[in-house]
Design a protein around this motif. Structure first.
Motif, PDB file in Angstrom:
ATOM      1  N   PRO A   3       1.049  -1.082   0.240  1.00 30.63           N
ATOM      2  CA  PRO A   3      -0.132  -0.080  -0.203  1.00 30.63           C
ATOM      3  C   PRO A   3       0.890   1.275  -0.065  1.00 30.63           C
ATOM      4  CG  PRO A   3      -0.937  -1.574   1.900  1.00 30.63           C
ATOM      5  CD  PRO A   3       0.459  -1.999   1.252  1.00 30.63           C
ATOM      6  N   MET A   4       0.434   2.302  -0.815  1.00 28.97           N
ATOM      7  CA  MET A   4       1.316   3.438  -0.813  1.00 28.97           C
ATOM      8  C   MET A   4       0.444   4.489   0.280  1.00 28.97           C
ATOM      9  SD  MET A   4       2.163   5.789  -3.957  1.00 28.97           S
ATOM     10  CE  MET A   4       3.329   4.309  -4.750  1.00 28.97           C
ATOM     11  N   VAL A   5       1.225   5.110   0.955  1.00 25.82           N
ATOM     12  CA  VAL A   5       1.156   6.313   1.938  1.00 25.82           C
ATOM     13  C   VAL A   5       1.535   7.463   1.338  1.00 25.82           C
ATOM     14  CG1 VAL A   5       0.559   6.663   4.321  1.00 25.82           C
ATOM     15  CG2 VAL A   5       0.254   4.379   3.663  1.00 25.82           C
ATOM     16  N   GLU A   6       0.853   8.551   0.966  1.00 23.51           N
ATOM     17  CA  GLU A   6       1.736   9.893   0.577  1.00 23.51           C
ATOM     18  C   GLU A   6       1.196  11.082   1.466  1.00 23.51           C
ATOM     19  OE1 GLU A   6       1.351   9.654  -4.208  1.00 23.51           O
ATOM     20  OE2 GLU A   6      -0.719   8.963  -2.890  1.00 23.51           O
ATOM     21  N   PHE A   7       2.200  11.705   1.970  1.00 28.35           N
ATOM     22  CA  PHE A   7       2.098  12.943   2.760  1.00 28.35           C
ATOM     23  C   PHE A   7       2.357  14.017   2.042  1.00 28.35           C
ATOM     24  CE2 PHE A   7       2.326   9.476   5.643  1.00 28.35           C
ATOM     25  CZ  PHE A   7       1.491   9.956   6.941  1.00 28.35           C
ATOM     26  N   CYS A   8       1.860  15.276   2.240  1.00 32.24           N
ATOM     27  CA  CYS A   8       2.134  16.572   1.775  1.00 32.24           C
ATOM     28  C   CYS A   8       3.286  17.254   2.793  1.00 32.24           C
ATOM     29  CB  CYS A   8       1.117  17.430   1.530  1.00 32.24           C
ATOM     30  SG  CYS A   8       1.261  19.267   1.337  1.00 32.24           S
ATOM     31  N   ILE A   9       4.240  17.663   2.519  1.00 36.90           N
ATOM     32  CA  ILE A   9       5.321  18.316   3.352  1.00 36.90           C
ATOM     33  C   ILE A   9       4.624  19.450   4.379  1.00 36.90           C
ATOM     34  CG2 ILE A   9       6.220  20.027   1.728  1.00 36.90           C
ATOM     35  CD1 ILE A   9       9.087  18.968   2.703  1.00 36.90           C
ATOM     36  N   SER A  10       3.819  20.286   3.573  1.00 40.34           N
ATOM     37  CA  SER A  10       3.252  21.105   4.453  1.00 40.34           C
ATOM     38  C   SER A  10       2.323  20.447   5.514  1.00 40.34           C
ATOM     39  CB  SER A  10       2.259  22.037   3.702  1.00 40.34           C
ATOM     40  OG  SER A  10       2.854  22.775   2.569  1.00 40.34           O
ATOM     41  N   ASN A  11       1.653  19.485   5.346  1.00 39.42           N
ATOM     42  CA  ASN A  11       1.151  18.728   6.358  1.00 39.42           C
ATOM     43  C   ASN A  11       1.979  18.083   7.185  1.00 39.42           C
ATOM     44  OD1 ASN A  11      -1.330  16.295   7.272  1.00 39.42           O
ATOM     45  ND2 ASN A  11      -2.192  18.155   6.663  1.00 39.42           N
ATOM     46  N   SER A  41      -6.832  22.992   0.586  1.00 40.45           N
ATOM     47  CA  SER A  41      -7.831  23.480   1.848  1.00 40.45           C
ATOM     48  C   SER A  41      -7.923  22.701   2.719  1.00 40.45           C
ATOM     49  CB  SER A  41      -9.120  23.903   0.975  1.00 40.45           C
ATOM     50  OG  SER A  41      -9.751  22.803   0.375  1.00 40.45           O
ATOM     51  N   LEU A  42      -7.893  21.252   2.288  1.00 41.24           N
ATOM     52  CA  LEU A  42      -8.235  20.262   3.404  1.00 41.24           C
ATOM     53  C   LEU A  42      -6.846  20.409   4.153  1.00 41.24           C
ATOM     54  CD1 LEU A  42     -10.144  18.245   4.546  1.00 41.24           C
ATOM     55  CD2 LEU A  42      -9.273  16.572   2.718  1.00 41.24           C
ATOM     56  N   CYS A  43      -5.710  20.200   3.550  1.00 42.28           N
ATOM     57  CA  CYS A  43      -4.429  19.885   4.309  1.00 42.28           C
ATOM     58  C   CYS A  43      -4.349  20.987   5.202  1.00 42.28           C
ATOM     59  CB  CYS A  43      -3.305  20.135   3.079  1.00 42.28           C
ATOM     60  SG  CYS A  43      -1.889  19.834   3.622  1.00 42.28           S
ATOM     61  N   SER A  44      -4.781  22.139   5.006  1.00 41.36           N
ATOM     62  CA  SER A  44      -4.368  23.351   5.882  1.00 41.36           C
ATOM     63  C   SER A  44      -5.416  23.287   7.075  1.00 41.36           C
ATOM     64  CB  SER A  44      -4.835  24.531   5.320  1.00 41.36           C
ATOM     65  OG  SER A  44      -6.133  24.818   4.912  1.00 41.36           O
ATOM     66  N   GLU A  45      -6.440  22.184   7.298  1.00 39.02           N
ATOM     67  CA  GLU A  45      -7.508  22.045   8.275  1.00 39.02           C
ATOM     68  C   GLU A  45      -7.508  20.977   9.141  1.00 39.02           C
ATOM     69  OE1 GLU A  45     -11.399  22.210   6.258  1.00 39.02           O
ATOM     70  OE2 GLU A  45     -11.005  24.046   5.660  1.00 39.02           O
ATOM     71  N   THR A  46      -6.624  19.993   8.467  1.00 42.86           N
ATOM     72  CA  THR A  46      -6.400  18.694   9.282  1.00 42.86           C
ATOM     73  C   THR A  46      -5.401  18.003   8.922  1.00 42.86           C
ATOM     74  OG1 THR A  46      -7.930  16.478   9.600  1.00 42.86           O
ATOM     75  CG2 THR A  46      -8.010  17.486   7.406  1.00 42.86           C
ATOM     76  N   LEU A  47      -4.976  16.805   9.780  1.00 44.48           N
ATOM     77  CA  LEU A  47      -3.832  16.053   9.376  1.00 44.48           C
ATOM     78  C   LEU A  47      -4.560  14.977   8.422  1.00 44.48           C
ATOM     79  CD1 LEU A  47      -2.480  15.255  12.827  1.00 44.48           C
ATOM     80  CD2 LEU A  47      -1.852  17.190  11.160  1.00 44.48           C
ATOM     81  N   LEU A  48      -3.660  14.801   7.460  1.00 49.22           N
ATOM     82  CA  LEU A  48      -4.338  13.968   6.249  1.00 49.22           C
ATOM     83  C   LEU A  48      -2.809  13.138   5.573  1.00 49.22           C
ATOM     84  CD1 LEU A  48      -3.767  15.035   3.192  1.00 49.22           C
ATOM     85  CD2 LEU A  48      -5.514  16.642   3.976  1.00 49.22           C
ATOM     86  N   ALA A  49      -3.353  12.042   4.798  1.00 49.82           N
ATOM     87  CA  ALA A  49      -2.515  11.268   3.820  1.00 49.82           C
ATOM     88  C   ALA A  49      -3.341  10.726   2.797  1.00 49.82           C
ATOM     89  CB  ALA A  49      -1.781  10.162   4.791  1.00 49.82           C
ATOM     90  N   ILE A  50      -2.745  10.473   1.658  1.00 46.21           N
ATOM     91  CA  ILE A  50      -3.219   9.752   0.564  1.00 46.21           C
ATOM     92  C   ILE A  50      -2.836   8.494   0.706  1.00 46.21           C
ATOM     93  CG2 ILE A  50      -3.650   9.695  -1.878  1.00 46.21           C
ATOM     94  CD1 ILE A  50      -4.379  12.522  -0.431  1.00 46.21           C
ATOM     95  N   VAL A  51      -3.738   7.516   0.825  1.00 46.11           N
ATOM     96  CA  VAL A  51      -3.659   6.099   1.060  1.00 46.11           C
ATOM     97  C   VAL A  51      -4.352   5.495  -0.218  1.00 46.11           C
ATOM     98  CG1 VAL A  51      -3.801   4.092   2.195  1.00 46.11           C
ATOM     99  CG2 VAL A  51      -3.710   6.175   3.319  1.00 46.11           C
ATOM    100  N   ASN A  52      -3.231   4.904  -1.213  1.00 48.84           N
ATOM    101  CA  ASN A  52      -3.740   4.268  -2.382  1.00 48.84           C
ATOM    102  C   ASN A  52      -4.723   5.179  -3.133  1.00 48.84           C
ATOM    103  OD1 ASN A  52      -1.944   2.094  -1.876  1.00 48.84           O
ATOM    104  ND2 ASN A  52      -3.908   0.926  -0.630  1.00 48.84           N
ATOM    105  N   GLY A  53      -4.341   6.414  -3.263  1.00 45.91           N
ATOM    106  CA  GLY A  53      -5.192   7.294  -3.917  1.00 45.91           C
ATOM    107  C   GLY A  53      -6.168   8.011  -3.209  1.00 45.91           C
ATOM    108  N   ASP A  54      -6.601   7.620  -1.971  1.00 40.24           N
ATOM    109  CA  ASP A  54      -7.715   8.273  -1.287  1.00 40.24           C
ATOM    110  C   ASP A  54      -7.351   8.800  -0.013  1.00 40.24           C
ATOM    111  OD1 ASP A  54      -9.813   7.054  -3.049  1.00 40.24           O
ATOM    112  OD2 ASP A  54      -9.658   5.211  -1.981  1.00 40.24           O
ATOM    113  N   VAL A  55      -8.111  10.101   0.241  1.00 36.79           N
ATOM    114  CA  VAL A  55      -7.792  10.703   1.331  1.00 36.79           C
ATOM    115  C   VAL A  55      -8.222  10.056   2.675  1.00 36.79           C
ATOM    116  CG1 VAL A  55      -8.287  12.919   2.435  1.00 36.79           C
ATOM    117  CG2 VAL A  55      -7.778  12.837   0.065  1.00 36.79           C
TER     118      VAL A  55
END
Length: 78
Positions: A3-11, A41-55
């Protein structure tokens, strides 16, 4: 294929770094960081990652890790 888990550097800077470090230790995951994942917009409001293409969102780094593993279990790649 893992599984691929992607993070934004800002998050990561906004609080998800701890989740990144926990998940990075799992050899069964591919954990990556990017400059931007185009969910600003979502990234600035909450902690998130993209997992296999889904937030996947979490209220804390621990909650995010828990929800990522739950998502992977509920949505297997094969």
């Amino acid at each position: 294929m893992n599984p691929m888990v992607e993070f934004c550097i800002s998050n990561l800077a906004n609080g998800s770094q701890e989740a990144f470090e926990i998940l990075e230790q799992d050899p069964n995951l591919d954990v990556l960081e990017y400059g931007c994942l185009s969910h600003c917009s979502l990234c600035s409001e909450t902690l998130l990652a993209i997992v296999n293409g889904d937030v996947v969102e979490g209220d804390s780094p621990e909650d995010l890790v828990k929800k990522i593993y739950a998502y992977i279990e509920e949505n297997p790649l094969f």
